[in-house]
Design an enzyme around this catalytic site. Structure first.
Site, PDB file in Angstrom:
ATOM      1  N   ASP A  74      23.813  56.771  25.744  1.00 30.22           N
ATOM      2  CA  ASP A  74      22.956  56.556  26.914  1.00 30.22           C
ATOM      3  C   ASP A  74      23.699  57.147  28.101  1.00 30.22           C
ATOM      4  O   ASP A  74      24.610  56.524  28.637  1.00 30.22           O
ATOM      5  CB  ASP A  74      22.710  55.047  27.119  1.00 30.22           C
ATOM      6  CG  ASP A  74      21.836  54.772  28.339  1.00 30.22           C
ATOM      7  OD1 ASP A  74      21.385  55.740  28.979  1.00 30.22           O
ATOM      8  OD2 ASP A  74      21.626  53.589  28.659  1.00 30.22           O
ATOM      9  N   TRP A  99      32.422  52.672  24.015  1.00 37.17           N
ATOM     10  CA  TRP A  99      31.549  51.927  23.118  1.00 37.17           C
ATOM     11  C   TRP A  99      31.394  52.757  21.840  1.00 37.17           C
ATOM     12  O   TRP A  99      31.652  53.947  21.824  1.00 37.17           O
ATOM     13  CB  TRP A  99      30.224  51.545  23.764  1.00 37.17           C
ATOM     14  CG  TRP A  99      29.160  52.601  23.886  1.00 37.17           C
ATOM     15  CD1 TRP A  99      28.031  52.712  23.135  1.00 37.17           C
ATOM     16  CD2 TRP A  99      29.090  53.654  24.863  1.00 37.17           C
ATOM     17  NE1 TRP A  99      27.282  53.774  23.568  1.00 37.17           N
ATOM     18  CE2 TRP A  99      27.902  54.369  24.618  1.00 37.17           C
ATOM     19  CE3 TRP A  99      29.915  54.066  25.906  1.00 37.17           C
ATOM     20  CZ2 TRP A  99      27.521  55.473  25.392  1.00 37.17           C
ATOM     21  CZ3 TRP A  99      29.548  55.157  26.661  1.00 37.17           C
ATOM     22  CH2 TRP A  99      28.363  55.847  26.404  1.00 37.17           C
ATOM     23  N   ASP A 118      33.009  57.768  28.351  1.00 37.54           N
ATOM     24  CA  ASP A 118      32.488  58.291  29.614  1.00 37.54           C
ATOM     25  C   ASP A 118      33.550  59.159  30.285  1.00 37.54           C
ATOM     26  O   ASP A 118      34.753  58.913  30.162  1.00 37.54           O
ATOM     27  CB  ASP A 118      32.107  57.125  30.548  1.00 37.54           C
ATOM     28  CG  ASP A 118      30.808  56.441  30.102  1.00 37.54           C
ATOM     29  OD1 ASP A 118      30.101  57.015  29.254  1.00 37.54           O
ATOM     30  OD2 ASP A 118      30.518  55.335  30.616  1.00 37.54           O
ATOM     31  N   ASN A 146      25.917  50.366  25.588  1.00 40.08           N
ATOM     32  CA  ASN A 146      26.016  51.710  26.181  1.00 40.08           C
ATOM     33  C   ASN A 146      25.524  51.774  27.623  1.00 40.08           C
ATOM     34  O   ASN A 146      25.900  52.675  28.360  1.00 40.08           O
ATOM     35  CB  ASN A 146      25.281  52.736  25.306  1.00 40.08           C
ATOM     36  CG  ASN A 146      23.785  52.478  25.204  1.00 40.08           C
ATOM     37  OD1 ASN A 146      23.221  51.735  25.998  1.00 40.08           O
ATOM     38  ND2 ASN A 146      23.157  53.104  24.216  1.00 40.08           N
ATOM     39  N   ASP A 147      24.710  50.802  28.046  1.00 38.90           N
ATOM     40  CA  ASP A 147      24.107  50.891  29.378  1.00 38.90           C
ATOM     41  C   ASP A 147      25.036  50.305  30.452  1.00 38.90           C
ATOM     42  O   ASP A 147      24.630  49.462  31.255  1.00 38.90           O
ATOM     43  CB  ASP A 147      22.748  50.157  29.372  1.00 38.90           C
ATOM     44  CG  ASP A 147      21.928  50.489  30.613  1.00 38.90           C
ATOM     45  OD1 ASP A 147      22.261  51.489  31.286  1.00 38.90           O
ATOM     46  OD2 ASP A 147      20.981  49.737  30.923  1.00 38.90           O
ATOM     47  N   VAL A 148      26.255  50.748  30.431  1.00 43.69           N
ATOM     48  CA  VAL A 148      27.281  50.235  31.350  1.00 43.69           C
ATOM     49  C   VAL A 148      28.160  51.410  31.772  1.00 43.69           C
ATOM     50  O   VAL A 148      28.397  52.316  30.965  1.00 43.69           O
ATOM     51  CB  VAL A 148      28.150  49.166  30.616  1.00 43.69           C
ATOM     52  CG1 VAL A 148      29.462  48.930  31.323  1.00 43.69           C
ATOM     53  CG2 VAL A 148      27.383  47.864  30.467  1.00 43.69           C
TER      54      VAL A 148
HETATM   55  N1  ABN Z   1      27.891  54.597  29.688  1.00 43.06           N
HETATM   56  C1  ABN Z   1      27.000  55.449  30.318  1.00 43.06           C
HETATM   57  C2  ABN Z   1      26.463  54.871  31.568  1.00 43.06           C
HETATM   58  C3  ABN Z   1      27.148  55.045  32.745  1.00 43.06           C
HETATM   59  C4  ABN Z   1      26.653  54.504  33.917  1.00 43.06           C
HETATM   60  C5  ABN Z   1      25.476  53.768  33.871  1.00 43.06           C
HETATM   61  C6  ABN Z   1      24.809  53.592  32.685  1.00 43.06           C
HETATM   62  C7  ABN Z   1      25.294  54.139  31.523  1.00 43.06           C
END
Ligand code: ABN
Length: 174
Positions: A74, A99, A118, A146-148
Site C-alpha cells: 500500500d 511490514w 518504506d 501496511n496503511d501506516v
Molecule cells: N506504508 C506505506 C504508507 C505510508 C504512509 C501512509 C500510508 C501508507
C-alpha cells in the site's frame, strides 16, 4: 653413497612395516567424511544462500501494481520513483521497520516472504500508487499492517515510496 642407500632402504622398510592397507583406508575414510561435512560449515551455507531460494526466478514489470511481489503493498512504488523494487531512490533512506507479506511467484508457483520497506526523507513520490492489501491486518498485528507510515528509525520520518524485497521462501501451510 652406500650410507645414503642404506639409510633410504632402512626408512622404506620401516615405513612398509609400520603402515598397513587398513590404516591407509582409515585415513582415506576420514578424509572423505571430512570432505562431505564441508557444505555444513556456515561459510558454505552463506554462499549457497546467496544463489538459493531468496533469489527466485521471476518475471514481470516492477513498475506495474500487478507485479507479483506487490501482493500486500500500500503505497507509491519505488520502481516508479527512481529506485527499484529492491532499493530506494537516491536521496532517500530505507526504513529498518517493515511490514511483511507472503506472495506467490507465478514463475515457480512458490510462496515467498516479502519485506515492504518504506523509503524516507523526501515528500510523497506521487507516482504509481498501488494498494493490494493481501493479508493486511489491523495495527495490533503491526508486522502485517501496511496503511501506516513506517518511516521510523530513519533520519527523516517523511514517507516517499515503498520497496518490496524477497527475504525467503515461506513455509508450506498444508
Ligand atoms: N506504508 C506505506 C504508507 C505510508 C504512509 C501512509 C500510508 C501508507
Amino acid at each position: 653413497m652406500k650410507i645414503i642407500d642404506r639409510l633410504f632402504e632402512r626408512k622404506a622398510r620401516s615405513l612398509a612395516q609400520h603402515s598397513s592397507r587398513r590404516s591407509m583406508l582409515r585415513g582415506l575414510g576420514g578424509f572423505l567424511v571430512g570432505a562431505s561435512a564441508l557444505p555444513l560449515l556456515p561459510v558454505a551455507r552463506e554462499a549457497s544462500a546467496q544463489t538459493g531460494p531468496t533469489t527466485p526466478q521471476e518475471e514481470g514489470d516492477q513498475t506495474s501494481c500487478d507485479y507479483w511481489r506487490y501482493c500486500a503493498i500500500d503505497g507509491f512504488l519505488c520502481s516508479c520513483c527512481g529506485g527499484t523494487a529492491n532499493s530506494c531512490p537516491p536521496g532517500t533512506e530505507m526504513s529498518p521497520i517493515t511490514w511483511i507479506g507472503t506472495c506467490r511467484n507465478p514463475v515457480d508457483g512458490r510462496n515467498y516472504v516479502i519485506s515492504y520497506n518504506d523509503c524516507c526523507g523526501k515528500s510523497g513520490c506521487g507516482s504509481c500508487l498501488c494498494q493490494r492489501d493481501e493479508g493486511d491486518r489491523p495495527i495490533y498485528r503491526s508486522d502485517k499492517t501496511n496503511d501506516v507510515n513506517w518511516c521510523l528509525g530513519t533520519t527523516s520520518s517523511t514517507y516517499h515510496c515503498s520497496s518490496a524485497i524477497v527475504v525467503g521462501l515461506a513455509f508450506d501451510n498444508k
